[in-house]
Design a protein around this motif. Sequence first.
Motif, PDB file in Angstrom:
ATOM      1  N   LEU A 207     -57.106 -17.077 -15.781  1.00  0.00           N
ATOM      2  CA  LEU A 207     -57.991 -18.023 -15.108  1.00  0.00           C
ATOM      3  C   LEU A 207     -58.634 -18.990 -16.106  1.00  0.00           C
ATOM      4  O   LEU A 207     -58.800 -20.177 -15.818  1.00  0.00           O
ATOM      5  CB  LEU A 207     -59.070 -17.278 -14.323  1.00  0.00           C
ATOM      6  CG  LEU A 207     -58.583 -16.425 -13.147  1.00  0.00           C
ATOM      7  CD1 LEU A 207     -59.774 -15.937 -12.318  1.00  0.00           C
ATOM      8  CD2 LEU A 207     -57.610 -17.193 -12.256  1.00  0.00           C
ATOM      9  N   LYS A 208     -58.997 -18.488 -17.272  1.00  0.00           N
ATOM     10  CA  LYS A 208     -59.560 -19.361 -18.300  1.00  0.00           C
ATOM     11  C   LYS A 208     -58.531 -20.397 -18.762  1.00  0.00           C
ATOM     12  O   LYS A 208     -58.860 -21.576 -18.959  1.00  0.00           O
ATOM     13  CB  LYS A 208     -60.036 -18.535 -19.487  1.00  0.00           C
ATOM     14  CG  LYS A 208     -61.301 -17.731 -19.214  1.00  0.00           C
ATOM     15  CD  LYS A 208     -61.740 -16.951 -20.442  1.00  0.00           C
ATOM     16  CE  LYS A 208     -63.024 -16.167 -20.170  1.00  0.00           C
ATOM     17  NZ  LYS A 208     -63.444 -15.372 -21.354  1.00  0.00           N
TER      18      LYS A 208
ATOM     19  N   GLU B 165     -58.159 -23.089 -16.172  1.00  0.00           N
ATOM     20  CA  GLU B 165     -59.270 -24.038 -16.196  1.00  0.00           C
ATOM     21  C   GLU B 165     -59.095 -25.096 -17.280  1.00  0.00           C
ATOM     22  O   GLU B 165     -59.666 -26.189 -17.197  1.00  0.00           O
ATOM     23  CB  GLU B 165     -60.584 -23.289 -16.426  1.00  0.00           C
ATOM     24  CG  GLU B 165     -60.982 -22.407 -15.244  1.00  0.00           C
ATOM     25  CD  GLU B 165     -62.107 -21.433 -15.571  1.00  0.00           C
ATOM     26  OE1 GLU B 165     -62.575 -20.733 -14.659  1.00  0.00           O
ATOM     27  OE2 GLU B 165     -62.506 -21.378 -16.752  1.00  0.00           O
ATOM     28  N   GLN B 166     -58.271 -24.791 -18.269  1.00  0.00           N
ATOM     29  CA  GLN B 166     -58.100 -25.698 -19.412  1.00  0.00           C
ATOM     30  C   GLN B 166     -56.807 -26.506 -19.341  1.00  0.00           C
ATOM     31  O   GLN B 166     -56.524 -27.304 -20.236  1.00  0.00           O
ATOM     32  CB  GLN B 166     -58.119 -24.884 -20.708  1.00  0.00           C
ATOM     33  CG  GLN B 166     -59.435 -24.146 -20.936  1.00  0.00           C
ATOM     34  CD  GLN B 166     -59.340 -23.109 -22.040  1.00  0.00           C
ATOM     35  OE1 GLN B 166     -58.292 -22.942 -22.660  1.00  0.00           O
ATOM     36  NE2 GLN B 166     -60.449 -22.404 -22.279  1.00  0.00           N
TER      37      GLN B 166
ATOM     38  N   LYS C 114     -50.946 -25.223 -15.006  1.00  0.00           N
ATOM     39  CA  LYS C 114     -52.090 -24.678 -14.289  1.00  0.00           C
ATOM     40  C   LYS C 114     -51.621 -23.850 -13.096  1.00  0.00           C
ATOM     41  O   LYS C 114     -52.110 -22.736 -12.854  1.00  0.00           O
ATOM     42  CB  LYS C 114     -52.972 -25.831 -13.804  1.00  0.00           C
ATOM     43  CG  LYS C 114     -54.248 -25.408 -13.077  1.00  0.00           C
ATOM     44  CD  LYS C 114     -54.957 -26.623 -12.525  1.00  0.00           C
ATOM     45  CE  LYS C 114     -56.349 -26.295 -12.030  1.00  0.00           C
ATOM     46  NZ  LYS C 114     -57.295 -26.035 -13.119  1.00  0.00           N
TER      47      LYS C 114
ATOM     48  N   ARG D 143     -64.135 -14.412  -8.595  1.00  0.00           N
ATOM     49  CA  ARG D 143     -63.199 -15.206  -9.404  1.00  0.00           C
ATOM     50  C   ARG D 143     -61.851 -15.327  -8.690  1.00  0.00           C
ATOM     51  O   ARG D 143     -61.215 -16.381  -8.684  1.00  0.00           O
ATOM     52  CB  ARG D 143     -63.006 -14.556 -10.773  1.00  0.00           C
ATOM     53  CG  ARG D 143     -64.216 -14.633 -11.686  1.00  0.00           C
ATOM     54  CD  ARG D 143     -64.330 -16.004 -12.315  1.00  0.00           C
ATOM     55  NE  ARG D 143     -63.485 -16.122 -13.488  1.00  0.00           N
ATOM     56  CZ  ARG D 143     -63.133 -17.283 -14.040  1.00  0.00           C
ATOM     57  NH1 ARG D 143     -63.544 -18.413 -13.477  1.00  0.00           N
ATOM     58  NH2 ARG D 143     -62.381 -17.332 -15.122  1.00  0.00           N
TER      59      ARG D 143
ATOM     60  N   SER E  55     -60.216 -18.847  -7.272  1.00  0.00           N
ATOM     61  CA  SER E  55     -58.941 -19.270  -7.860  1.00  0.00           C
ATOM     62  C   SER E  55     -57.841 -19.371  -6.809  1.00  0.00           C
ATOM     63  O   SER E  55     -56.969 -20.238  -6.886  1.00  0.00           O
ATOM     64  CB  SER E  55     -58.517 -18.306  -8.974  1.00  0.00           C
ATOM     65  OG  SER E  55     -58.285 -17.005  -8.473  1.00  0.00           O
TER      66      SER E  55
ATOM     67  N   GLU F 121     -58.122 -22.611  -4.960  1.00  0.00           N
ATOM     68  CA  GLU F 121     -57.570 -23.687  -5.785  1.00  0.00           C
ATOM     69  C   GLU F 121     -56.046 -23.636  -5.780  1.00  0.00           C
ATOM     70  O   GLU F 121     -55.380 -24.675  -5.676  1.00  0.00           O
ATOM     71  CB  GLU F 121     -58.112 -23.554  -7.214  1.00  0.00           C
ATOM     72  CG  GLU F 121     -57.701 -24.698  -8.114  1.00  0.00           C
ATOM     73  CD  GLU F 121     -58.345 -24.609  -9.494  1.00  0.00           C
ATOM     74  OE1 GLU F 121     -58.318 -25.613 -10.226  1.00  0.00           O
ATOM     75  OE2 GLU F 121     -58.872 -23.528  -9.837  1.00  0.00           O
TER      76      GLU F 121
END
Length: 399
Positions: free
Chosen positions: A118-119, A122-123, A129, A164, A168, A171
Amino acid sequence: MESVLRVNMLGEFTLAYEDKIIDDRSTRSKKLWLLLEYLITFREKEISQNDLIELLWPEDEIDNPANALKTLLFRVRSTVATLGFAGGKEIITYRRGTYALNPDIPVEIDAEEFEELLKKAEQTRGEEKLTCLLEAADLYKGDFLPKSALEAWVVPISTYYHSRYIKSMHELLTLLEEQERYPEIISVCQRAVAIDPYDESFHYSFIKALVETGAQQRAMQHYSYVKDLFFSQFGINPSPELTALYKEVVKTSQSTELDLSIIKDSLTEEEAGGAFFCEYEFFKSVYQLTARTVLRTGQSAYLVLLTITDSAGRQPPQKALNKHMELLKDCIADSLRKGDVFTRYSVSQYLIMLPSLSYENTEMVMGRVTRFFRHKYPKAPVQLKYSIQPLSPLGMNLN
């Protein structure tokens, strides 16, 4: 390359090393697994004997808690030893009065991998992604340590991972819908609605994707499941958005067919018995059609609202209400004519339409329904109340 201890904590608790695996079904001792779960979760810390005793026996009066802890630790080591760590390493180490997971055993934990994915999502952007979110969806097989979900230290961690996951997945579904990747949406939603059945947006995406892949019947079945679920748990109907989607599904559910006999067969009930129970949206259409018939022919028809209450006239507790609403549904179906139609209107009410009857006969019919219910379930701690109104030819909309 050194072997790694693989730990799953999302949806289950398992430990795997090389070709061997153990899980919390292999022994009846809950405290054994609770101790192991705690040490793995906080493996970066050295935990005192008193902390472990407080964790395992917070309110229990035991004569020698230190000895009980040593016995439990021995059982943990013996259970995990069956995995056969390289060099005969012990899973738990003891040092200066504290215990910890052996740092010399490499460990991979699904919950931590989920967080890292997930981190990374996000980047990043685009396909990378999407790939991270899809991998995270596959990894999250359920909430954190479900068998220990009521433990005070598990609750905040489980809540964190669950939130979380939900965020996610919303999204991920948005990205998949933008690319019209409906089979993947179905796969993601199937797991999501199992993990969080009360998030309506997952059901919406699931139904929409089923429609887009031509599975209209399955989509309608899932809507019925959602409606029943929300009724039984919260006493509410699905949102207007989900209901509007259902109406579109109904409109497009029939494919082109030139053979009328095939269409006729598809319309025929497999077993016609009792009054016809239907979804509320369909009931509205039948009501409006019947009201038109009343206007044209002058025949009478009546609408009945049948309500379950307790002895004081209030709504019964949810569990009792759900049970007796199902029992009442069967009684209505068995007491009325095959041409009569009824639907569930609210958490405690049914709407019944009785065409071609006078007011007096409608009263007799409803008396028969209530007597049948009382005869069949004499100890049921509920009351039945009903009100009757004639169908209005001019007011043909049910709100």
